[in-house]
Design an enzyme around this catalytic site. Structure first.
Site, PDB file in Angstrom:
ATOM      1  CB  CYS A  16       2.295  -4.439   9.470  1.00  0.00           C
ATOM      2  SG  CYS A  16       2.331  -2.748   9.380  1.00  0.00           S
ATOM      3  CB  CYS A  19       3.198  -4.249  13.223  1.00  0.00           C
ATOM      4  SG  CYS A  19       0.954  -3.840  12.853  1.00  0.00           S
ATOM      5  CG  HIS A  79      -2.021  -3.618  10.987  1.00  0.00           C
ATOM      6  ND1 HIS A  79      -0.907  -3.234  10.210  1.00  0.00           N
ATOM      7  CD2 HIS A  79      -2.707  -4.215  10.107  1.00  0.00           C
ATOM      8  CE1 HIS A  79      -0.965  -3.641   9.076  1.00  0.00           C
ATOM      9  NE2 HIS A  79      -2.007  -4.318   8.707  1.00  0.00           N
ATOM     10  CG  ASN A 119      -0.571   9.532  -0.019  1.00  0.00           C
ATOM     11  OD1 ASN A 119      -1.040  10.693  -0.162  1.00  0.00           O
ATOM     12  ND2 ASN A 119       0.754   9.239  -0.468  1.00  0.00           N
ATOM     13  CB  SER A 127       2.252   0.143   0.049  1.00  0.00           C
ATOM     14  OG  SER A 127       3.224   1.016   1.112  1.00  0.00           O
ATOM     15  CG  HIS A 130       0.403   0.328  11.070  1.00  0.00           C
ATOM     16  ND1 HIS A 130       0.496  -0.652  11.849  1.00  0.00           N
ATOM     17  CD2 HIS A 130       0.423   1.451  11.989  1.00  0.00           C
ATOM     18  CE1 HIS A 130       0.674  -0.431  13.084  1.00  0.00           C
ATOM     19  NE2 HIS A 130       0.793   0.880  13.223  1.00  0.00           N
ATOM     20  CG  HIS A 132       1.505   5.312   7.553  1.00  0.00           C
ATOM     21  ND1 HIS A 132       0.946   4.196   7.116  1.00  0.00           N
ATOM     22  CD2 HIS A 132       2.492   5.785   6.513  1.00  0.00           C
ATOM     23  CE1 HIS A 132       1.110   4.083   5.767  1.00  0.00           C
ATOM     24  NE2 HIS A 132       2.175   5.045   5.404  1.00  0.00           N
ATOM     25  CD  GLN A 134       5.224   8.908   2.717  1.00  0.00           C
ATOM     26  OE1 GLN A 134       6.306   9.080   2.458  1.00  0.00           O
ATOM     27  NE2 GLN A 134       4.251   8.407   1.850  1.00  0.00           N
TER      28      GLN A 134
HETATM   29 ZN   LIG Z   1       0.753  -2.701  10.952  1.00  0.00          ZN
END
Ligand SMILES: [Zn+2]
Ligand SMILES: [Zn+2]
Ligand SMILES: [Zn+2]
Length: 306
Positions: A16, A19, A79, A119, A127, A130, A132, A134
């Site tokens: 990843c 990570c 993750h 998203n 994609s 993990h 997160h 933007q």
């Molecule tokens: Zn990750």
């Protein structure tokens, strides 16, 4: 009802790029971060060095360069977590990072708008599982935000009141489209919902931007986000995909008393974890139609445990 495979089950994935300690595209290596981590997107759609330029062909075709900044915010070193599964103090740290980034990026003279968005899920093109989000900051106020700004501004000028303060008061007096709420925020299915389980989180105190939230309000925002996404995950007993993001006042150096901070949740699912709504046919050519009523969607979400 089909079951989808469970989301990421490992706390750390050596492959990843988000990570801690791992290498990203382009060779940068993530630090061994312990809560949140912000970096400039390795595949930024917008670049700060973009030169100013504009042009047109006749009056028909008009173009303009757009400078900007794209960043990525990791919510957690884990993750396998999501907002629904993080604890409220950890989500509060994410809220604090959003405030910092909004203020810091918004202060740049060539940035007029800062869009924070997440998203979630492969169905929404995410994609990487993990946790997160933007941040895309632009030199202009984007179209949908400008449209909302005009409506809020006109309402304020014509009536002297805030459009969303009024809307929230009406929804709270009726109750039928409310999903859940705490002392400072309300989650509801908006009257005009197009996506089946679309939702909004609206602050009860009038705040033009996320930076105006006081400490207790930031905790409450973290809490209501966790509660809403927990309900989403229980709806079809599967990780619930969505795009979410905040709308707030632009950072164009002007006063925006008309703006009322809110978040939109736009999930694609309709009938199960695998059956989504498609915007096609009449909807692409004419206007959206509803598959279920916002009152029905709110009732289903309200009846679920958190
Ligand atoms: Zn990750
Ligand atoms: Zn307001
Ligand atoms: Zn909005």
């Amino acid at each position: 009802m089909e079951k989808t495979p469970p989301a990421a089950a490992v706390e750390y994935d050596p492959k990843c790029y988000l990570c801690p300690g791992n290498e990203r595209a382009g060779g940068a290596r993530n630090p061994h971060y312990e809560s949140t981590f912000v970096f400039t997107n390795d595949y930024s759609a917008l670049l700060p060095q973009t030169p100013q330029a504009r042009g047109s062909e006749g009056d028909l075709l008009v173009w303009e360069n757009e400078p900007g900044i794209c960043k990525v915010v990791c919510f957690s070193p884990r993750h396998d977590l999501t907002i629904a599964r993080m604890d409220v103090p950890a989500i509060r740290k994410v809220v604090d990072v959003w405030v910092e980034q909004y203020v810091e990026i918004g202060a740049l003279p060539f940035i007029d708008h800062v869009q924070i968005f997440e998203n979630r899920g492969e169905m929404m093109g995410a994609s990487n599982p993990h946790p997160h989000c933007q941040i895309w900051a632009t030199g202009h106020v984007p179209d949908l935000v400008a449209k909302e700004q005009n409506s809020q501004r006109e309402w304020l000028h014509e009536r002297g009141t805030c459009l969303l303060c009024g809307y929230l008061a009406l929804e709270r007096s009726r109750g039928e489209r409310i999903i859940c709420e705490n002392d400072h925020f309300t989650a509801l299915v908006p009257y005009w919902a197009v996506w089946p389980f679309e939702a909004m989180i609206i602050g009860r105190r009038h705040s033009p931007g996320i930076d105006a939230l006081e400490s207790a309000e930031r905790d409450a925002l973290a809490q209501v986000m966790k509660r809403l996404t927990s309900r989403y995950n229980k709806l079809f007993d599967a990780p619930f995909p969505y795009t979410m993001g905040f709308h707030q006042q632009p950072t164009d150096g002007q006063d925006h008393p008309e703006w009322h901070l809110h978040a939109h949740y736009l999930p694609p699912l309709l009938r199960s974890a695998t059956v989504r709504k498609f915007m096609v046919g009449f909807e692409m050519l004419c206007m959206p139609q509803r598959d279920i009523t916002p009152e029905g969607a709110a009732e289903r979400l309200r009846s679920l445990p958190e």
